[in-house]
Design a protein around this motif. Structure first.
Motif, PDB file in Angstrom:
ATOM      1  N   TYR A  37      -9.083  14.112  -0.470  1.00 39.42           N
ATOM      2  CA  TYR A  37      -8.197  12.827  -0.424  1.00 39.42           C
ATOM      3  C   TYR A  37      -8.659  11.873  -1.277  1.00 39.42           C
ATOM      4  O   TYR A  37      -7.646  11.274  -1.792  1.00 39.42           O
ATOM      5  CB  TYR A  37      -8.016  12.625   0.975  1.00 39.42           C
ATOM      6  N   ALA A  38      -9.667  11.485  -1.234  1.00 35.51           N
ATOM      7  CA  ALA A  38     -10.321  10.327  -1.827  1.00 35.51           C
ATOM      8  C   ALA A  38      -9.966  10.221  -3.458  1.00 35.51           C
ATOM      9  O   ALA A  38      -9.414   9.647  -4.087  1.00 35.51           O
ATOM     10  CB  ALA A  38     -11.637  10.233  -1.863  1.00 35.51           C
ATOM     11  N   GLU A  39     -10.223  11.464  -3.858  1.00 32.32           N
ATOM     12  CA  GLU A  39      -9.809  11.756  -5.319  1.00 32.32           C
ATOM     13  C   GLU A  39      -8.222  11.633  -5.623  1.00 32.32           C
ATOM     14  O   GLU A  39      -7.820  11.122  -6.670  1.00 32.32           O
ATOM     15  CB  GLU A  39     -10.191  13.250  -6.011  1.00 32.32           C
ATOM     16  N   ARG A  40      -7.470  12.272  -4.769  1.00 28.88           N
ATOM     17  CA  ARG A  40      -5.987  12.369  -5.014  1.00 28.88           C
ATOM     18  C   ARG A  40      -5.458  10.885  -4.901  1.00 28.88           C
ATOM     19  O   ARG A  40      -4.623  10.232  -5.518  1.00 28.88           O
ATOM     20  CB  ARG A  40      -5.344  12.896  -3.696  1.00 28.88           C
ATOM     21  N   PHE A  41      -6.237  10.074  -3.926  1.00 23.58           N
ATOM     22  CA  PHE A  41      -5.852   8.680  -3.717  1.00 23.58           C
ATOM     23  C   PHE A  41      -6.354   7.991  -5.066  1.00 23.58           C
ATOM     24  O   PHE A  41      -5.256   6.989  -5.539  1.00 23.58           O
ATOM     25  CB  PHE A  41      -6.565   7.850  -2.532  1.00 23.58           C
ATOM     26  N   GLU A  42      -7.402   8.084  -5.786  1.00 23.73           N
ATOM     27  CA  GLU A  42      -7.625   7.530  -6.763  1.00 23.73           C
ATOM     28  C   GLU A  42      -6.719   7.791  -8.012  1.00 23.73           C
ATOM     29  O   GLU A  42      -6.161   6.757  -8.908  1.00 23.73           O
ATOM     30  CB  GLU A  42      -8.948   7.581  -7.277  1.00 23.73           C
ATOM     31  N   ALA A  48      -4.241   4.841  -9.673  1.00 27.37           N
ATOM     32  CA  ALA A  48      -4.276   4.713 -11.117  1.00 27.37           C
ATOM     33  C   ALA A  48      -2.802   4.784 -11.804  1.00 27.37           C
ATOM     34  O   ALA A  48      -2.456   3.896 -12.391  1.00 27.37           O
ATOM     35  CB  ALA A  48      -5.172   5.614 -11.853  1.00 27.37           C
ATOM     36  N   THR A  49      -2.137   5.827 -11.361  1.00 26.90           N
ATOM     37  CA  THR A  49      -0.880   6.132 -11.733  1.00 26.90           C
ATOM     38  C   THR A  49       0.076   5.009 -11.275  1.00 26.90           C
ATOM     39  O   THR A  49       1.036   4.475 -12.058  1.00 26.90           O
ATOM     40  CB  THR A  49      -0.239   7.450 -11.156  1.00 26.90           C
ATOM     41  N   ARG A  50      -0.058   4.472 -10.129  1.00 23.41           N
ATOM     42  CA  ARG A  50       0.947   3.376  -9.674  1.00 23.41           C
ATOM     43  C   ARG A  50       0.604   2.018 -10.307  1.00 23.41           C
ATOM     44  O   ARG A  50       1.279   1.310 -10.581  1.00 23.41           O
ATOM     45  CB  ARG A  50       0.305   3.022  -8.192  1.00 23.41           C
ATOM     46  N   GLU A  51      -0.666   1.689 -10.894  1.00 19.72           N
ATOM     47  CA  GLU A  51      -0.868   0.764 -11.690  1.00 19.72           C
ATOM     48  C   GLU A  51      -0.291   0.877 -12.959  1.00 19.72           C
ATOM     49  O   GLU A  51       0.172  -0.239 -13.793  1.00 19.72           O
ATOM     50  CB  GLU A  51      -2.913   0.329 -11.689  1.00 19.72           C
ATOM     51  N   ARG A  66      -4.090  18.463 -12.352  1.00 19.59           N
ATOM     52  CA  ARG A  66      -5.502  18.261 -11.572  1.00 19.59           C
ATOM     53  C   ARG A  66      -5.019  17.878 -10.366  1.00 19.59           C
ATOM     54  O   ARG A  66      -5.716  18.267  -9.220  1.00 19.59           O
ATOM     55  CB  ARG A  66      -6.171  17.000 -12.175  1.00 19.59           C
ATOM     56  N   TYR A  67      -4.196  17.029 -10.128  1.00 20.34           N
ATOM     57  CA  TYR A  67      -3.510  16.780  -8.602  1.00 20.34           C
ATOM     58  C   TYR A  67      -3.273  17.951  -7.786  1.00 20.34           C
ATOM     59  O   TYR A  67      -3.781  18.090  -6.668  1.00 20.34           O
ATOM     60  CB  TYR A  67      -2.210  16.044  -8.827  1.00 20.34           C
ATOM     61  N   ALA A  68      -2.412  18.928  -8.585  1.00 18.94           N
ATOM     62  CA  ALA A  68      -1.996  19.964  -7.928  1.00 18.94           C
ATOM     63  C   ALA A  68      -3.129  20.821  -7.535  1.00 18.94           C
ATOM     64  O   ALA A  68      -3.431  21.391  -6.319  1.00 18.94           O
ATOM     65  CB  ALA A  68      -1.230  20.730  -8.873  1.00 18.94           C
ATOM     66  N   GLU A  69      -4.377  20.848  -8.195  1.00 20.69           N
ATOM     67  CA  GLU A  69      -5.579  21.684  -7.946  1.00 20.69           C
ATOM     68  C   GLU A  69      -6.074  20.937  -6.747  1.00 20.69           C
ATOM     69  O   GLU A  69      -6.709  21.652  -5.755  1.00 20.69           O
ATOM     70  CB  GLU A  69      -6.563  21.518  -9.109  1.00 20.69           C
ATOM     71  N   LEU A  70      -6.400  19.631  -6.627  1.00 14.23           N
ATOM     72  CA  LEU A  70      -6.760  18.864  -5.759  1.00 14.23           C
ATOM     73  C   LEU A  70      -6.328  18.935  -4.179  1.00 14.23           C
ATOM     74  O   LEU A  70      -6.708  19.328  -3.181  1.00 14.23           O
ATOM     75  CB  LEU A  70      -7.068  17.533  -5.968  1.00 14.23           C
ATOM     76  N   VAL A  71      -4.819  19.225  -4.478  1.00 13.51           N
ATOM     77  CA  VAL A  71      -3.957  19.538  -3.309  1.00 13.51           C
ATOM     78  C   VAL A  71      -4.443  21.033  -2.741  1.00 13.51           C
ATOM     79  O   VAL A  71      -4.555  20.947  -1.392  1.00 13.51           O
ATOM     80  CB  VAL A  71      -2.487  19.469  -3.356  1.00 13.51           C
ATOM     81  N   VAL A 109       1.001  -1.164   0.024  1.00  8.27           N
ATOM     82  CA  VAL A 109      -0.060  -0.019   0.080  1.00  8.27           C
ATOM     83  C   VAL A 109       0.884   1.298   0.067  1.00  8.27           C
ATOM     84  O   VAL A 109       1.731   1.418   0.758  1.00  8.27           O
ATOM     85  CB  VAL A 109      -0.957  -0.080   1.277  1.00  8.27           C
ATOM     86  N   MET A 110       0.532   2.083  -0.820  1.00  9.66           N
ATOM     87  CA  MET A 110       1.257   3.191  -0.864  1.00  9.66           C
ATOM     88  C   MET A 110       0.848   4.335  -0.109  1.00  9.66           C
ATOM     89  O   MET A 110      -0.479   4.469  -0.012  1.00  9.66           O
ATOM     90  CB  MET A 110       1.319   3.999  -2.459  1.00  9.66           C
ATOM     91  N   THR A 111       1.560   4.820   0.809  1.00  8.58           N
ATOM     92  CA  THR A 111       1.298   5.987   1.681  1.00  8.58           C
ATOM     93  C   THR A 111       1.731   7.261   1.265  1.00  8.58           C
ATOM     94  O   THR A 111       2.968   7.434   0.929  1.00  8.58           O
ATOM     95  CB  THR A 111       1.905   5.511   3.211  1.00  8.58           C
ATOM     96  N   VAL A 112       0.959   8.499   1.159  1.00  8.77           N
ATOM     97  CA  VAL A 112       1.312   9.684   0.735  1.00  8.77           C
ATOM     98  C   VAL A 112       1.107  10.539   1.976  1.00  8.77           C
ATOM     99  O   VAL A 112      -0.081  10.610   2.102  1.00  8.77           O
ATOM    100  CB  VAL A 112       0.848  10.005  -0.583  1.00  8.77           C
ATOM    101  N   THR A 113       1.849  11.579   2.382  1.00  4.68           N
ATOM    102  CA  THR A 113       1.640  12.749   2.978  1.00  4.68           C
ATOM    103  C   THR A 113       1.709  13.920   2.142  1.00  4.68           C
ATOM    104  O   THR A 113       2.614  14.044   1.402  1.00  4.68           O
ATOM    105  CB  THR A 113       2.623  12.816   4.017  1.00  4.68           C
TER     106      THR A 113
END
Length: 156
Positions: free
Chosen positions: A109-114, A118-121, A97-102, A3-7
């Motif tokens: 968090y849920a959108e960033r997680f997804e 997806a990028t990890r996959e 998009r990720y930067a906007e979400l941050v 599991v990837m953990t991101v702060t």
């Protein structure tokens, strides 16, 4: 499965997923870098840094009284993360998009997680493809190594 953990970078926390600080960084509070200093520290061009800011990939960059950009250690951390995301092959639109979400806050968090999942996959699929390519290269190298030894022994 790991599991990837991101702060994330927020007002009170530092982004820790981009790796340890690089280069000769100043202590927080004294961390005002010019665009040319950031270019030297990151390997990015000043043009790229301005473009990142223009497209919304970089947060607001403070300016000096003369209008020069002044980057902080937090900005350097963000650029390190952006560099990692680029290495994943993430499209620029997804990085923006990720930067906007941050910037939007913790409720994303849920959108960033997804997005990161997806990028990890995608990265795992590329790794598997590269491992298959590496196996082919290893077989070819082994073949030529064996053929070279056989040819050398015939000539001896």
């Amino acid at each position: 499965m790991d599991v990837m953990t991101v702060t994330e970078t927020t007002d009170t926390r530092t982004d820790t997923c981009a790796g340890p600080p690089q280069g000769d960084r100043r202590p927080d509070g004294q961390d005002k870098y010019t665009i040319s200093e950031v270019a030297a520290l990151t390997g990015l061009t000043a043009h790229t840094l301005r473009w990142y800011e223009r497209i919304g990939l970089m947060p607001h960059i403070d300016r000096s009284h003369t209008g020069q950009r002044r980057y902080t250690n937090r900005d350097l951390d963000w650029l390190a993360l952006v560099g990692k995301l680029r290495l994943t092959g993430m499209p620029v639109a997804d990085m923006v998009r990720y930067a906007e979400l941050v910037r939007a806050g913790d409720h994303t968090y849920a959108e960033r997680f997804e997005l990161l999942k997806a990028t990890r996959e995608d990265v795992l699929a590329r790794i598997a493809e590269l491992q298959g390519t590496l196996a082919v290269l290893d077989r070819k190298i082994s073949f030529y190594s064996d053929a070279g030894r056989a040819l050398a022994s015939e000539r001896a």
